[in-house]
Enzyme design. Structure first.
Site, PDB file in Angstrom:
ATOM      1  N   CYS A  79       6.609  -2.087   0.471  1.00 48.83           N
ATOM      2  CA  CYS A  79       5.534  -2.447  -0.472  1.00 48.83           C
ATOM      3  C   CYS A  79       4.171  -2.242   0.188  1.00 48.83           C
ATOM      4  CB  CYS A  79       5.741  -3.867  -0.993  1.00 48.83           C
ATOM      5  SG  CYS A  79       4.848  -4.175  -2.539  1.00 48.83           S
ATOM      6  N   HIS A 184      11.073  -3.312  -3.420  1.00 41.90           N
ATOM      7  CA  HIS A 184      11.557  -4.310  -2.470  1.00 41.90           C
ATOM      8  C   HIS A 184      13.068  -4.171  -2.278  1.00 41.90           C
ATOM      9  CE1 HIS A 184       7.906  -6.704  -2.002  1.00 41.90           C
ATOM     10  NE2 HIS A 184       7.624  -6.270  -3.220  1.00 41.90           N
ATOM     11  N   GLU A 186      14.844  -5.652  -0.232  1.00 41.06           N
ATOM     12  CA  GLU A 186      15.411  -6.986   0.043  1.00 41.06           C
ATOM     13  C   GLU A 186      15.588  -7.809  -1.223  1.00 41.06           C
ATOM     14  OE1 GLU A 186      12.345  -6.117   0.401  1.00 41.06           O
ATOM     15  OE2 GLU A 186      10.967  -7.792   0.033  1.00 41.06           O
TER      16      GLU A 186
END
Lengths: 203, 251
Positions: A79, A184, A186
């Site tokens: 990001c 993202h 994650e």
């Protein structure tokens, strides 16, 4: 050991957890020496471009990152951590970026499409790039985005994947040992964890 | 293209899920982490946790809970309920929430929105609006729907977006709990009035309700609670149905 850089720009909890679940040995740090000693570097980040660059410089991390990348140490920016790789951002009034990749970061234009670009969107993989980060990821896979700015690389060949949201923008960059994702991983469930696993194992 | 989102919502009190989740296979249906993992496995696009704990001390436990949730799921989630100031927002974001929603306090001190956006970015600040039909349109209510404000919901949505909020979580007080479907008029009006994503909330009871929400309004996401908690439909079933009906959905 993976150095996960904690420079005060948003939570790093999920990134740490994702790296660990994929078998990574993670050191959360803002110490330049740790980053120097690490085998791989992850730079996450949400927030403002100026603040982030100011922190990286103040904590002596900007130079260490540039040197590590020069020495082909695998680096993953997530990001804002990816946007910082570029030369400058429309969001930033004072600071230039790391300048590791040529190009700028722009604001998603206002139009029929909502900004921030928020939610699950598909990545179109640039097959010519053959990006190791995308090993085993299918073209059109969904990942989670949450951003108002997007990168515009000046070198076409660093574009590893693109995504549509009113405009067609670069969602993954790859140049030698440098990787960056606008989304993202994650927070992208199975697809995201596979990308993180790839970074640990094949990048 | 950006997919429409389906978001299960959990009410939390003193660290526990309020109104227990009934679908089978959970060891402890009152544990928000267990429930979050179950919805994660169902491929929920996001989760929302609304804390209704009143006392200050007990709110401290919320951050611990948010950390536990963030350690166990790789799905973005929003936390809201009683968020009072910048410190609350920072603590919840640092604990691992993707987004924090602000409701009453944003109405009382709109500057909280702009301050939070400046500090943390638009993408993580959600403006939650509870709206109820009135003679001239819809009125904003605060304090968990107990206090009318005299503020027009459309105007407030526009103002909130102007202050930098990155998303609106729009709950229809008239439709909430009815299972009669989302308030399509309200959702359509708000989602057309602003250029930020709008999450529709309140009233989901049947599969068609989700379809109507996306087909007849410009909502970006649909939030629901009991339809998922009581196992009437899984998130996956709702998403497959929507995909078959031609709505852009991630399966």
């Amino acid at each position: 050991m993976v150095a996960l850089i904690d420079y005060g720009m948003g939570n790093i909890h999920s990134v740490k957890k994702a790296l660990e679940i994929c078998g990574g040995k993670v050191l959360v740090t803002n110490n330049p020496e740790d980053v120097l000693a690490a085998e791989k570097i992850v730079l996450p980040g949400v927030g403002a471009f100026d603040d982030a660059m100011r922190e990286l410089e103040k904590q002596g991390l900007a130079l260490v990152i540039k040197n590590a990348v020069k020495n082909n140490k695998p680096f993953l920016g997530i990001c804002l951590g990816m946007q910082l790789l570029f030369e400058k951002s429309e969001e930033a009034k004072a600071k230039k970026g790391l300048g590791i990749l040529k190009g700028v970061v722009k604001k998603i234009p206002k139009g029929d499409f909502k900004v921030p670009h928020m939610g699950w969107n598909q990545i179109k993989i640039n097959k010519e790039d053959n990006c190791p980060l995308l090993d085993g990821i299918i073209d059109g896979a969904y990942v989670y985005f949450c951003h108002s700015y997007y990168p515009v690389p000046h070198e076409i060949k660093v574009i590893a994947a693109t995504t549509e949201h009113g405009i067609n923008f670069t969602s993954i960059v790859h140049k030698k040992s440098v990787y960056g994702a606008q989304f993202h991983p994650e927070k992208s469930q199975g697809v995201g964890l596979k990308i993180i696993d790839n970074f640990l194992k094949v990048c | 293209m950006l997919a429409k989102r389906i978001i299960p919502c959990l009410d939390i009190k003193d660290g526990r899920v309020v109104k227990g989740v009934k679908f089978v296979g959970l060891k402890d249906a009152g544990d928000p982490v267990e429930v979050a993992k179950a919805y994660d496995a169902q491929k929920a696009d996001e989760l929302t946790f609304l804390d209704i704990t009143a006392s200050f001390e007990k709110r401290k436990t919320l951050c611990g809970l948010v950390e536990r949730i963030a350690s166990n799921i790789f799905t973005p989630f929003t936390v809201g309920g009683g968020v009072a100031d910048i410190d609350d927002i920072r603590d919840l974001l640092n604990a691992g929430a993707e987004k924090v929603s602000v409701n009453t306090q944003a109405v009382k001190f709109p500057q909280l929105l702009s301050d939070a956006v400046k500090k943390f970015g638009s993408q993580c600040i959600v403006l939650a609006i509870d709206a109820k039909k009135c003679s001239l349109g819809w009125e904003v209510y605060i304090n968990g729907g107990r206090t009318p404000t005299g503020i027009d919901a459309l105007e407030w949505a526009k103002k909130g977006a102007g202050l930098g909020a990155g998303e609106i979580l729009l709950t229809s007080m008239d439709f909430d709990g009815t299972k009669d479907g989302y308030d399509l008029d309200l959702t359509d009006a708000v989602s057309k009035a602003v250029n930020i994503p709008v999450v529709a909330s309140g009233g989901a009871g049947k599969l068609e309700d989700f379809y109507n929400c996306f087909a007849k309004t410009k909502a970006d996401a649909a939030l629901a609670a009991s339809i998922f908690h009581y196992g009437e439909y899984s998130v996956g079933e709702v998403k497959e149905y929507l995909r078959e009906k031609g709505i852009l959905i991630r399966l």
